[in-house]
Design an enzyme around this catalytic site. Structure first.
Site, mmCIF file in Angstrom:
data_model
loop_
_atom_site.group_PDB
_atom_site.id
_atom_site.type_symbol
_atom_site.label_atom_id
_atom_site.label_comp_id
_atom_site.label_asym_id
_atom_site.label_seq_id
_atom_site.Cartn_x
_atom_site.Cartn_y
_atom_site.Cartn_z
ATOM 1 N N PRO A 1 0.825 -1.211 0.000
ATOM 2 C CA PRO A 1 0.000 0.000 0.000
ATOM 3 C C PRO A 1 0.859 1.262 0.000
ATOM 4 O O PRO A 1 0.848 2.064 0.935
ATOM 5 C CB PRO A 1 -0.800 -0.136 1.295
ATOM 6 N N LYS A 2 1.604 1.447 -1.083
ATOM 7 C CA LYS A 2 2.615 2.503 -1.127
ATOM 8 C C LYS A 2 2.083 3.762 -1.799
ATOM 9 O O LYS A 2 1.319 3.705 -2.761
ATOM 10 C CB LYS A 2 3.847 2.013 -1.896
ATOM 11 N N THR A 3 2.530 4.885 -1.280
ATOM 12 C CA THR A 3 2.284 6.177 -1.906
ATOM 13 C C THR A 3 3.485 7.070 -1.612
ATOM 14 O O THR A 3 4.369 6.710 -0.836
ATOM 15 C CB THR A 3 0.969 6.804 -1.401
#
Length: 246
Positions: free
Chosen positions: A114-116
């Protein structure tokens, strides 16, 4: 470009992919981990079934990657929640913020991390190991730990960061309905722990609507660790299909 050549590509843009077609090796990956107790109701609202929550514990982590094949050095921060799945204890990766676009795109597209984009940092200042996370210009987390106050058993350090991890893989179709909606599992492999320490620690989380780490508030700091490793991430494996369980 022939159709078979297109089928071999992993990402777009077609002639200049966002990330390399390889499994990265992490050298000198440095962790600051702070495990804290949070509000059980807030935790249950954040964790998707069929994962189960026991003790309401969250691990806030800041990781400085000394060198990563294909990506170079970068820094990452996020939250991992202690869970179990079909009797197996692990962590649910709730949120991750990076300062490297290629690693962000690869983590989301190839796997399910769940990367940003964010601006994390890990550094030593006046006898403290300091981890910070900014979202844009706004501070959303500050963690501090006494720098190498006590050695941590290397086997215990390895156990802390090699628990199975679970993530959501969600990809919408062209109609807007989900095309992929899965719970997946992965783990760290081929690991060498080069050093590990523990000490007193503090953690502050600040409200931000688009980086809502503070939705899991810090009620009590339970433990802290500073770990230096080399490692590889295993490919993900689907363990639950939400579209088939409707």
């Amino acid at each position: 470009m022939k159709a078979e050549d297109v089928r071999r590509r992993l990402s777009t843009p077609l002639t200049g992919p966002a990330f390399p077609p390889m499994s990265p090796r992490f050298t000198d990956r440095e962790y600051l981990n702070i495990v804290y107790r949070t509000d059980p109701e807030a935790l249950r609202a954040a964790v998707p079934e069929p994962l189960e929550v026991g003790e309401p514990l969250v691990r806030f982590e800041v990781m400085r990657m000394g060198d990563v094949t294909g990506y170079g050095p970068y820094t990452e921060a996020g939250q991992a929640i202690q869970v179990s799945f079909e009797g197996e204890r692990g962590e649910y990766l709730h949120a991750m913020y990076l300062d490297n676009f290629a690693a962000t795109a690869s983590g989301r597209e190839v796997s399910a991390y769940p990367k940003t984009i964010g601006s994390p940092r890990l550094f030593v200042e006046h006898g403290a190991l300091v981890g910070t996370l900014d979202y844009g210009s706004q501070r959303v987390a500050t963690a501090t730990m006494g720098y190498r106050h006590q050695p941590l058993d290397l086997a215990e350090a390895k156990a802390q960061i090699t628990v199975p991890t679970f993530m959501l893989k969600i990809i919408p179709g062209y109609s807007g309905a989900p095309r992929v909606s899965e719970l997946v599992r992965t783990e760290i492999t081929d690991i060498t722990v080069k050093g590990a320490w523990t000490g007193p620690a503090r953690l502050q989380l600040f409200e931000h609507v688009l980086a809502p780490l503070a939705d899991l508030p810090v009620l009590e700091v339970v433990s802290a660790s500073h770990i230096l490793t080399d490692l590889t991430l295993a490919p993900v494996t689907p363990v639950h299909n939400y579209l088939e369980s409707q």
